[in-house]
Motif scaffolding. Structure first.
Motif, PDB file in Angstrom:
ATOM      1  N   TYR A   1       1.041  -0.803   0.310  1.00 16.78           N
ATOM      2  CA  TYR A   1       0.226   0.035  -0.041  1.00 16.78           C
ATOM      3  C   TYR A   1       1.084   0.873  -0.625  1.00 16.78           C
ATOM      4  O   TYR A   1       1.836   1.332   0.659  1.00 16.78           O
ATOM      5  CB  TYR A   1      -1.026  -0.661   1.384  1.00 16.78           C
ATOM      6  N   ILE A   2       0.644   2.183  -0.816  1.00 18.16           N
ATOM      7  CA  ILE A   2       0.936   3.422  -0.983  1.00 18.16           C
ATOM      8  C   ILE A   2      -0.257   4.578   0.197  1.00 18.16           C
ATOM      9  O   ILE A   2      -1.269   4.270  -0.582  1.00 18.16           O
ATOM     10  CB  ILE A   2       1.258   3.688  -2.333  1.00 18.16           C
ATOM     11  N   ASN A   3       0.462   5.451  -0.022  1.00 15.08           N
ATOM     12  CA  ASN A   3      -0.610   6.464   0.832  1.00 15.08           C
ATOM     13  C   ASN A   3      -0.642   7.843  -0.451  1.00 15.08           C
ATOM     14  O   ASN A   3       0.408   8.569  -0.626  1.00 15.08           O
ATOM     15  CB  ASN A   3      -0.049   7.455   1.966  1.00 15.08           C
ATOM     16  N   ASP A   4      -2.034   7.889  -0.558  1.00 12.11           N
ATOM     17  CA  ASP A   4      -1.672   9.113  -2.168  1.00 12.11           C
ATOM     18  C   ASP A   4      -2.816  10.117  -1.509  1.00 12.11           C
ATOM     19  O   ASP A   4      -3.757   9.751  -2.103  1.00 12.11           O
ATOM     20  CB  ASP A   4      -2.582   8.127  -2.651  1.00 12.11           C
ATOM     21  N   LYS A   5      -1.581  10.792  -1.578  1.00 10.96           N
ATOM     22  CA  LYS A   5      -3.052  12.372  -0.161  1.00 10.96           C
ATOM     23  C   LYS A   5      -3.849  12.076   0.208  1.00 10.96           C
ATOM     24  O   LYS A   5      -5.315  12.478   0.326  1.00 10.96           O
ATOM     25  CB  LYS A   5      -3.454  13.396  -2.301  1.00 10.96           C
ATOM     26  N   GLY A   6      -3.288  11.363   1.671  1.00 12.44           N
ATOM     27  CA  GLY A   6      -3.822  10.985   2.083  1.00 12.44           C
ATOM     28  C   GLY A   6      -4.880   9.637   2.041  1.00 12.44           C
ATOM     29  O   GLY A   6      -5.300   9.698   3.399  1.00 12.44           O
ATOM     30  N   LYS A   7      -4.624   8.842   1.475  1.00 14.71           N
ATOM     31  CA  LYS A   7      -5.202   8.078   1.716  1.00 14.71           C
ATOM     32  C   LYS A   7      -4.611   6.844   1.261  1.00 14.71           C
ATOM     33  O   LYS A   7      -3.886   6.551   0.162  1.00 14.71           O
ATOM     34  CB  LYS A   7      -6.946   8.151   0.103  1.00 14.71           C
ATOM     35  N   TRP A   8      -5.216   5.809   2.135  1.00 10.91           N
ATOM     36  CA  TRP A   8      -4.518   4.432   1.517  1.00 10.91           C
ATOM     37  C   TRP A   8      -5.064   3.352   0.092  1.00 10.91           C
ATOM     38  O   TRP A   8      -5.620   3.572   0.088  1.00 10.91           O
ATOM     39  CB  TRP A   8      -4.202   3.154   2.820  1.00 10.91           C
ATOM     40  N   LYS A   9      -4.076   3.162  -0.915  1.00  9.57           N
ATOM     41  CA  LYS A   9      -4.643   2.584  -1.899  1.00  9.57           C
ATOM     42  C   LYS A   9      -3.145   1.642  -2.290  1.00  9.57           C
ATOM     43  O   LYS A   9      -2.262   1.357  -2.134  1.00  9.57           O
ATOM     44  CB  LYS A   9      -4.242   3.877  -3.025  1.00  9.57           C
ATOM     45  N   LEU A  10      -3.226   0.432  -2.613  1.00  6.65           N
ATOM     46  CA  LEU A  10      -3.533  -0.878  -2.812  1.00  6.65           C
ATOM     47  C   LEU A  10      -2.165  -0.137  -4.137  1.00  6.65           C
ATOM     48  O   LEU A  10      -3.130  -0.569  -5.263  1.00  6.65           O
ATOM     49  CB  LEU A  10      -3.983  -1.989  -2.925  1.00  6.65           C
ATOM     50  N   ALA A  11      -1.108  -0.581  -4.468  1.00  5.67           N
ATOM     51  CA  ALA A  11      -0.234  -0.722  -5.214  1.00  5.67           C
ATOM     52  C   ALA A  11       0.321  -1.931  -6.147  1.00  5.67           C
ATOM     53  O   ALA A  11       0.784  -1.872  -7.623  1.00  5.67           O
ATOM     54  CB  ALA A  11       0.662   0.451  -5.315  1.00  5.67           C
ATOM     55  N   SER A  12       0.359  -2.727  -5.565  1.00  4.78           N
ATOM     56  CA  SER A  12       0.761  -4.636  -5.844  1.00  4.78           C
ATOM     57  C   SER A  12      -0.047  -5.576  -5.441  1.00  4.78           C
ATOM     58  O   SER A  12      -0.059  -5.005  -3.652  1.00  4.78           O
ATOM     59  CB  SER A  12       2.166  -4.383  -6.247  1.00  4.78           C
ATOM     60  N   ALA A  13      -0.236  -6.816  -5.555  1.00  3.25           N
ATOM     61  CA  ALA A  13      -1.151  -7.734  -4.399  1.00  3.25           C
ATOM     62  C   ALA A  13      -0.364  -8.970  -4.928  1.00  3.25           C
ATOM     63  O   ALA A  13       0.081  -9.593  -6.181  1.00  3.25           O
ATOM     64  CB  ALA A  13      -2.746  -8.050  -4.491  1.00  3.25           C
ATOM     65  N   HIS A  14       0.210  -9.721  -3.927  1.00  2.00           N
ATOM     66  CA  HIS A  14       0.777 -11.360  -4.775  1.00  2.00           C
ATOM     67  C   HIS A  14       0.607 -12.330  -3.659  1.00  2.00           C
ATOM     68  O   HIS A  14       0.380 -12.320  -2.725  1.00  2.00           O
ATOM     69  CB  HIS A  14       2.759 -11.141  -4.668  1.00  2.00           C
ATOM     70  N   HIS A  15      -0.304 -13.041  -4.822  1.00  2.00           N
ATOM     71  CA  HIS A  15      -0.930 -14.858  -4.418  1.00  2.00           C
ATOM     72  C   HIS A  15       0.002 -15.844  -4.207  1.00  2.00           C
ATOM     73  O   HIS A  15       0.542 -15.640  -5.361  1.00  2.00           O
ATOM     74  CB  HIS A  15      -2.566 -14.851  -4.413  1.00  2.00           C
ATOM     75  N   SER A  16       0.825 -16.728  -3.521  1.00  2.00           N
ATOM     76  CA  SER A  16       0.915 -17.889  -3.779  1.00  2.00           C
ATOM     77  C   SER A  16       0.460 -18.872  -2.743  1.00  2.00           C
ATOM     78  O   SER A  16      -1.373 -18.369  -1.996  1.00  2.00           O
ATOM     79  CB  SER A  16       2.293 -17.764  -3.008  1.00  2.00           C
ATOM     80  N   LEU A  17       0.183 -20.076  -3.626  1.00  5.83           N
ATOM     81  CA  LEU A  17      -0.477 -20.527  -3.397  1.00  5.83           C
ATOM     82  C   LEU A  17      -0.086 -21.886  -1.648  1.00  5.83           C
ATOM     83  O   LEU A  17       1.463 -21.452  -1.355  1.00  5.83           O
ATOM     84  CB  LEU A  17      -0.156 -21.896  -3.821  1.00  5.83           C
ATOM     85  N   ASN A  18      -0.819 -21.720  -0.362  1.00  5.58           N
ATOM     86  CA  ASN A  18      -0.445 -22.312   0.647  1.00  5.58           C
ATOM     87  C   ASN A  18      -0.610 -24.257   0.916  1.00  5.58           C
ATOM     88  O   ASN A  18      -1.942 -23.939   1.044  1.00  5.58           O
ATOM     89  CB  ASN A  18      -1.588 -21.690   1.882  1.00  5.58           C
ATOM     90  N   ILE A  19       0.074 -24.630   0.120  1.00  4.86           N
ATOM     91  CA  ILE A  19      -0.034 -25.757  -0.739  1.00  4.86           C
ATOM     92  C   ILE A  19       0.003 -27.156   0.575  1.00  4.86           C
ATOM     93  O   ILE A  19       1.080 -26.756   1.540  1.00  4.86           O
ATOM     94  CB  ILE A  19       0.476 -26.907  -1.396  1.00  4.86           C
ATOM     95  N   THR A  20      -0.504 -27.844   0.804  1.00  7.61           N
ATOM     96  CA  THR A  20      -1.257 -29.049   1.730  1.00  7.61           C
ATOM     97  C   THR A  20      -0.219 -30.034   1.013  1.00  7.61           C
ATOM     98  O   THR A  20      -0.512 -30.291   0.362  1.00  7.61           O
ATOM     99  CB  THR A  20      -2.257 -28.933   2.630  1.00  7.61           C
ATOM    100  N   PRO A  21       1.009 -30.355   1.967  1.00 10.18           N
ATOM    101  CA  PRO A  21       2.078 -31.301   2.021  1.00 10.18           C
ATOM    102  C   PRO A  21       0.980 -32.487   1.394  1.00 10.18           C
ATOM    103  O   PRO A  21       0.311 -33.557   2.277  1.00 10.18           O
ATOM    104  CB  PRO A  21       3.166 -31.571   2.755  1.00 10.18           C
ATOM    105  N   PHE A  22       1.002 -33.385   0.437  1.00 12.30           N
ATOM    106  CA  PHE A  22       0.251 -34.364   0.195  1.00 12.30           C
ATOM    107  C   PHE A  22       0.882 -36.395   0.695  1.00 12.30           C
ATOM    108  O   PHE A  22       1.836 -36.208   0.428  1.00 12.30           O
ATOM    109  CB  PHE A  22       0.494 -34.915  -1.765  1.00 12.30           C
ATOM    110  N   THR A  23      -0.301 -36.486   1.593  1.00 10.27           N
ATOM    111  CA  THR A  23       0.328 -37.977   2.346  1.00 10.27           C
ATOM    112  C   THR A  23      -0.192 -38.975   1.939  1.00 10.27           C
ATOM    113  O   THR A  23      -1.511 -38.676   1.188  1.00 10.27           O
ATOM    114  CB  THR A  23       0.192 -36.963   3.974  1.00 10.27           C
TER     115      THR A  23
END
Length: 262
Positions: free
Chosen positions: A122-144
């Motif tokens: 997030y960056i503060n753009d003229k007093g307002k917080w705005k999302l500049a980038s988002a990154h998602h990764s899998l939270n993989i459960t080990p296959f047992t």
């Protein structure tokens, strides 16, 4: 005197950082609720114009591309856990987990992404917080082996439900005579057939990120709706893919074994 002033300055800056971060956390929670209320509008008003989203498979998606995906979506779940906030001047980096699920407004189709690892900037753009980038990764459960046997146990209880809930949409199978079946084809077979018991031997599991291969031998005890029963001794290769927060069967291939050597 200089040491006193310097110490006071550092103390004042630490207070400013602490209060700023606390305010941001409150704003982050408010922003989450606004996203739930209207996700499409949220992207238009709460992201920077050059916003980018990196998907769990590494694709880069622009603000325009992502926002359009939410025109027909309703938020069913959007829960953040184990969040960490790091603030550097007018930038805040948020890391943690997001469990999220959506439905299509037009047809009711539900997409459950499960629990993913996130990094938001997030960056503060003229007093307002705005999302500049988002990154998602899998939270993989080990296959047992335990997960494998749990899934196969669900198959024994109700094969139709198993193939509906626990298989990928592009599922395929290769039978002992080389016959190919897609998801609809394999369901049709099990409308008049039920596996009462499976006994596994020589199980070997190999996992490559979100893909798992299971090989071994099995004895499958089947019963038809007309009351007749039979046993198949097969060598097997089962394929699993981790998607929507769970392991799903992507396909299998079986080869008949000599019963005397099984």
């Amino acid at each position: 005197m200089k040491k006193i002033i310097s110490s006071f300055t550092l103390f004042f800056l630490s207070l400013t950082f602490s209060f700023g971060q606390s305010d941001f956390q409150k704003e982050f929670e408010s922003s989450r609720q606004r996203f739930i209320d209207n996700p499409y509008q949220w992207f238009l008003t709460e992201c920077t114009s050059n916003f980018q989203y990196i998907t769990t498979v590494g694709n880069i998606v622009s603000l325009e591309q992502l926002s359009k995906q939410f025109i027909d979506k309703k938020v069913l779940q959007r829960d953040f856990t184990d969040l960490t906030y790091r603030q550097i001047e007018n930038t805040v980096i948020v890391t943690g987990y997001l469990t999220h699920k959506y439905s299509q407004i037009s047809n009711g189709l539900i997409t459950d992404y499960g629990k993913e690892v996130i990094t938001y900037t997030y960056i503060n753009d003229k007093g307002k917080w705005k999302l500049a980038s988002a990154h998602h990764s899998l939270n993989i459960t080990p296959f047992t082996e335990a997960i494998f046997k749990e899934l196969m146990g669900e198959y024994e209880i109700d094969p139709i439900v198993f193939f509906t809930k626990n298989c990928t949409k592009d599922f395929f199978s290769v039978g002992t005579l080389g016959e190919l079946k897609d998801l609809d084809g394999i369901k049709e077979i099990f409308r008049t057939l039920k596996c009462e018991k499976e006994e596994f031997k020589h199980i070997k599991i190999r996992q490559y990120k979100n893909f798992a291969i299971v090989t071994g031998h099995l004895s499958a005890h089947f019963k038809k709706t007309d009351g007749t029963s039979f046993v198949q001794n097969n060598g097997f290769t089962h394929y699993f893919n981790f998607q929507e927060g769970q392991w799903k069967m992507a396909g299998f291939q079986h080869s008949a074994l000599d019963s005397s050597k099984h």
